[in-house]
Design an enzyme around this catalytic site. Structure first.
Site, PDB file in Angstrom:
ATOM      1  N   GLU A   1       0.859  -1.186   0.000  1.00  0.00           N
ATOM      2  CA  GLU A   1       0.000   0.000   0.000  1.00  0.00           C
ATOM      3  C   GLU A   1       0.901   1.244   0.000  1.00  0.00           C
ATOM      4  O   GLU A   1       1.931   1.269   0.667  1.00  0.00           O
ATOM      5  CB  GLU A   1      -0.862  -0.026   1.265  1.00  0.00           C
ATOM      6  CG  GLU A   1      -1.735   1.196   1.478  1.00  0.00           C
ATOM      7  CD  GLU A   1      -2.361   1.204   2.872  1.00  0.00           C
ATOM      8  OE1 GLU A   1      -3.486   1.704   3.003  1.00  0.00           O
ATOM      9  OE2 GLU A   1      -1.720   0.698   3.824  1.00  0.00           O
TER      10      GLU A   1
ATOM     11  N   LYS B   1      -9.862   0.261  -1.692  1.00  0.00           N
ATOM     12  CA  LYS B   1     -10.032  -0.084  -0.270  1.00  0.00           C
ATOM     13  C   LYS B   1     -11.441   0.230   0.191  1.00  0.00           C
ATOM     14  O   LYS B   1     -11.930   1.356   0.041  1.00  0.00           O
ATOM     15  CB  LYS B   1      -9.010   0.691   0.563  1.00  0.00           C
ATOM     16  CG  LYS B   1      -8.859   0.205   1.999  1.00  0.00           C
ATOM     17  CD  LYS B   1      -7.676   0.914   2.652  1.00  0.00           C
ATOM     18  CE  LYS B   1      -7.419   0.404   4.068  1.00  0.00           C
ATOM     19  NZ  LYS B   1      -6.256   1.079   4.675  1.00  0.00           N
TER      20      LYS B   1
ATOM     21  N   CYS C   1      -4.134  -3.367   4.299  1.00  0.00           N
ATOM     22  CA  CYS C   1      -3.793  -2.864   5.631  1.00  0.00           C
ATOM     23  C   CYS C   1      -4.914  -3.096   6.652  1.00  0.00           C
ATOM     24  O   CYS C   1      -5.183  -4.212   7.044  1.00  0.00           O
ATOM     25  CB  CYS C   1      -3.404  -1.383   5.532  1.00  0.00           C
ATOM     26  SG  CYS C   1      -2.543  -0.736   6.988  1.00  0.00           S
TER      27      CYS C   1
END
Length: 531
Positions: free
Chosen positions: A288, A347, A400
């Protein structure tokens, strides 16, 4: 008004210290300490402490002690677990989040008081057997409170779930049946078993420990009963850790340098492949934020990433920031050596107070760091990417913070994912435990869904995780690194994948129903005491 005597004060301090130690034990179960057995032991101490505090007391005193001791346990655990939150923004963020999370412990204490009162009255009316049901409702009530904590407000905060401290222990395997909720249930049941053994209730206490611990050991042995699929296909995957030039919140100001670092390590990979010292990967995973220089708006970044893909002759999952008509997006792009950028994962589960700022105008009066938070918009895709095109391997992606949400990898499995990738950026948390806690969550997800996980981090820890949760390769934190392994591709469906959220809903509903029923009985008992 009488002042409390020394004995009363001493007892209060001793019980409070015991509850704090129970919180310390719960914290010790999480990584990097990783003492999985400390969590059941901590809950055993906690239940023993509550029992000592409320023994022979009226219901109102029981409620006060249960709420107080629950809060002390929770606050202690979260203060020890979450210092990384304030690494660069100050202690106010750390203390603030810890206190907020501990408020759920107050709710648990309220329900616990009612359930304990019900258990005592049931035992008195019909012997010990009748008191077992409300006593065993306590773990279900814990699951209900944890469900609330993990879902509300602002999407919840599932980072502190009890299950994440069980990686490496036998209780971890319960996750394959009904997800993290069942692991939490098993931990609390084991804690109750320990408390019962202290009270010399040998049969009930031993039964609780045997069912949870031995049951957890048996699950991997019998798991093929509900799993189907073939492990034999593999995909050669490389994970690139480029590292960052310096620590701190100005990570995004280092965009060019971070991109250059990841290009450098990828070129190194390509050179070693051409020299015959490495196998050619089928897929390369970047972290990321590896390219916070938007390649769709910066022609130079586009050209250099394309050159890296062509050099390594494999598709790269590129972590970058993109922008569309809705706003900024945290995006993972499939970058093909021939066709260039293609499929994207945006995301879906964003970090509040980091990637976006709830109540920004209000909180701006509290801290100047508020305006450092992003304003990203969530995606709504399937959570999967096809780096080799339709018909090739399907990669489930959780970027994440997403790994702490059940829906991330669950949606990916439902959409055909045969392996997981977790690109992550932990650079803004420095040399803290955050990266190790996140790695533990990924390891538990691997066990839950029987999938290998490739973790690619900007600054570490990057890792290759087998479907059984074992870390086969990893990097050092804040060092450049390159990992490569043949990853098994699996199409198995664990019971947790089949049930989805149903198991957690059933446990939570049972806990809530038991707590509400016990609460009504509690009110009646309190009313009678006043008459």
């Amino acid at each position: 008004m009488r002042r409390p005597d020394r004995r009363t004060v001493g007892r209060f301090l001793l019980l409070t210290l015991a509850a704090a130690f129970a919180g310390l034990a719960q914290y010790a179960s999480y990584q990097p300490t990783g003492l999985w057995w400390a969590a059941p032991l901590g809950f055993g101490l906690f239940f023993w402490t509550v029992d000592r505090a409320v023994a022979g007391k009226d219901p109102r005193t029981t409620r006060r002690w249960s709420v107080w001791l629950s809060w002390v346990q929770g606050l202690t655990c979260y203060l020890l677990l979450l210092p990384w939150v304030g690494e660069y923004v100050g202690a106010i963020a750390w203390f603030g989040l810890s206190v907020v999370e501990s408020l759920y412990s107050l709710l648990f204490g309220l329900g616990l008081a009612a359930l304990l009162t019900w258990s005592r009255s049931a035992s008195a009316a019909g012997g010990r057997t009748r008191g077992i049901l409300p006593f065993l409702a306590v773990p279900a009530w814990y699951v209900a409170v944890e469900w609330l904590r993990a879902n509300w407000p602002f999407g919840g905060f599932g980072w502190v779930r009890l299950a994440w401290g069980q990686v490496g222990g036998p209780l971890a395997h319960w996750i394959t049946l009904a997800g993290p909720a069942l692991v939490a249930y098993a931990v609390v049941v084991a804690g109750l078993g320990i408390a019962l053994l202290v009270h010399r209730r040998w049969i009930t206490g031993a039964a609780a420990l045997v069912v949870t611990l031995v049951g957890g050991l048996i699950i991997p042995v019998v798991s093929p009963v509900w799993r189907s699929g073939d492990d034999s296909p593999t995909l050669n995957v490389a994970a690139v850790q480029g590292n960052v030039p310096r620590l701190g919140l100005d990570f995004n100001a280092q965009r060019e340098a971070v991109l250059n670092n990841h290009l450098q390590v990828t070129r190194q990979l390509a050179d070693e492949v051409d020299a015959g010292t490495r196998a050619r990967p089928d897929l390369v995973v970047w972290p990321e934020n590896a390219s916070d220089v938007d390649p769709f708006r910066n022609p130079d970044a586009y050209t250099r990433i394309q050159a890296a893909a062509e050099a390594v002759k494999a598709p790269i999952l590129v972590g970058t920031i993109t922008r569309d008509e809705v706003g900024s997006r945290n995006t993972i792009v499939v970058w093909d050596p021939t066709d260039g950028p293609g499929e994207q994962h945006v995301k879906k589960f964003l970090q509040p107070f980091g990637e976006y700022m709830p109540l920004r105008d209000l909180l701006r009066h509290v801290s100047s760091y508020v305006d450092l938070a992003g304003d990203y918009k969530p995606g709504d895709g399937p959570g999967t990417l096809h780096p080799a095109g339709t018909g090739g391997p399907v990669v489930g992606v959780a970027t994440c913070y997403e790994v702490s949400f059940d829906g991330a990898y669950r949606d990916a499995v439902d959409n055909g994912a045969t392996m997981f990738a977790s690109p992550t950026n932990n650079a803004t948390f420095g040399h803290t435990d955050m990266t190790y806690q996140q790695l533990a969550i990924n390891r538990m997800r691997a066990i839950e869904y029987d999938r290998a996980v490739t973790v690619a981090a900007t600054s570490g820890v990057s890792a290759m995780i087998d479907p059984d949760g074992a870390v086969t390769q990893d990097t050092e934190i804040f060092r450049q690194g390159l990992l490569q392994a043949d990853i098994p591709l699996r199409d198995t469906r664990t019971l947790s994948a089949r049930l989805g959220a149903v198991g957690e809903w059933v446990l939570s509903a049972a806990g809530l129903a038991a707590a509400l029923y016990a609460g009504m009985r509690f009110r009646k008992t309190t009313r009678r005491g006043r008459e």
